[in-house]
Design a protein around this motif. Structure first.
Motif, PDB file in Angstrom:
ATOM      1  N   VAL A  31       0.857  -1.183   0.000  1.00  0.00           N
ATOM      2  CA  VAL A  31       0.000   0.000   0.000  1.00  0.00           C
ATOM      3  C   VAL A  31       0.900   1.242   0.000  1.00  0.00           C
ATOM      4  CG1 VAL A  31      -1.810   1.264   1.206  1.00  0.00           C
ATOM      5  CG2 VAL A  31      -1.783  -1.247   1.270  1.00  0.00           C
ATOM      6  N   PRO A  32       1.028   1.890  -1.152  1.00  0.00           N
ATOM      7  CA  PRO A  32       1.909   3.052  -1.222  1.00  0.00           C
ATOM      8  C   PRO A  32       1.385   4.229  -0.405  1.00  0.00           C
ATOM      9  CG  PRO A  32       0.978   2.543  -3.397  1.00  0.00           C
ATOM     10  CD  PRO A  32       0.419   1.567  -2.431  1.00  0.00           C
ATOM     11  N   GLU A  33       2.274   4.830   0.371  1.00  0.00           N
ATOM     12  CA  GLU A  33       1.940   6.050   1.105  1.00  0.00           C
ATOM     13  C   GLU A  33       2.492   7.270   0.388  1.00  0.00           C
ATOM     14  OE1 GLU A  33       3.304   5.353   5.106  1.00  0.00           O
ATOM     15  OE2 GLU A  33       1.694   3.929   5.480  1.00  0.00           O
ATOM     16  N   SER A  34       3.625   7.090  -0.306  1.00  0.00           N
ATOM     17  CA  SER A  34       4.182   8.196  -1.088  1.00  0.00           C
ATOM     18  C   SER A  34       4.920   7.646  -2.300  1.00  0.00           C
ATOM     19  CB  SER A  34       5.138   9.045  -0.242  1.00  0.00           C
ATOM     20  OG  SER A  34       6.303   8.319   0.077  1.00  0.00           O
ATOM     21  N   VAL A  35       4.899   8.424  -3.361  1.00  0.00           N
ATOM     22  CA  VAL A  35       5.668   8.146  -4.565  1.00  0.00           C
ATOM     23  C   VAL A  35       6.318   9.467  -4.950  1.00  0.00           C
ATOM     24  CG1 VAL A  35       5.621   7.457  -6.987  1.00  0.00           C
ATOM     25  CG2 VAL A  35       4.092   6.334  -5.340  1.00  0.00           C
TER      26      VAL A  35
END
Length: 131
Positions: free
Chosen positions: A74-78
């Motif tokens: 689950v990406p929180e930042s890119v």
């Protein structure tokens, strides 16, 4: 080169496709997301899985295990680079026993992506198991 906002969206879409492929046990869908020299460092024992072929072999083994684990990132930042066709993704991951809501392991991860020929490919993933 992609603009940072477009890169983030493209990477989030690739991550969603990767998660879907993991949930469905779809090796054919995972392969095109991985760079040929992709490196994965596991969360518990820091085992290094180097190369697309090695990673697909590992996923094939995972998909046939019983009980099967379903992993999700689950990406929180890119964050996309403004000067190179690369980006860094940070987030949380979990492994759930298939067919249940039982979380068997979870933690945090970082992933490096590279744009190659208009497609974002996973170059490296590093996992830490926290629970």
């Amino acid at each position: 080169m992609n603009q940072p906002g477009a890169a983030e969206l493209a990477i989030r879409l690739r991550r969603a496709a990767f998660n879907r492929a993991l949930a469905e046990g779809d090796l054919a869908a995972i392969g095109p997301i991985l760079a040929p020299g992709v490196v994965l460092v596991t969360g518990s024992d820091s085992a290094v899985i180097a190369g697309r072929k090695a990673q697909l072999t590992a996923w094939k083994r995972e998909f046939s295990a019983r009980p099967r684990m379903v992993y999700e990132r689950v990406p929180e930042s890119v964050v996309a680079s403004a000067v190179e066709p690369v980006a860094m993704e940070h987030g949380t991951w979990r492994g759930v026993v298939a067919g249940s809501e039982q979380v068997a392991a979870s933690g945090i991860y970082s992933a490096k992506w590279r744009e190659v020929g208009g497609a974002w490919l996973l170059e490296a993933e590093l996992f830490v198991t926290l629970a």
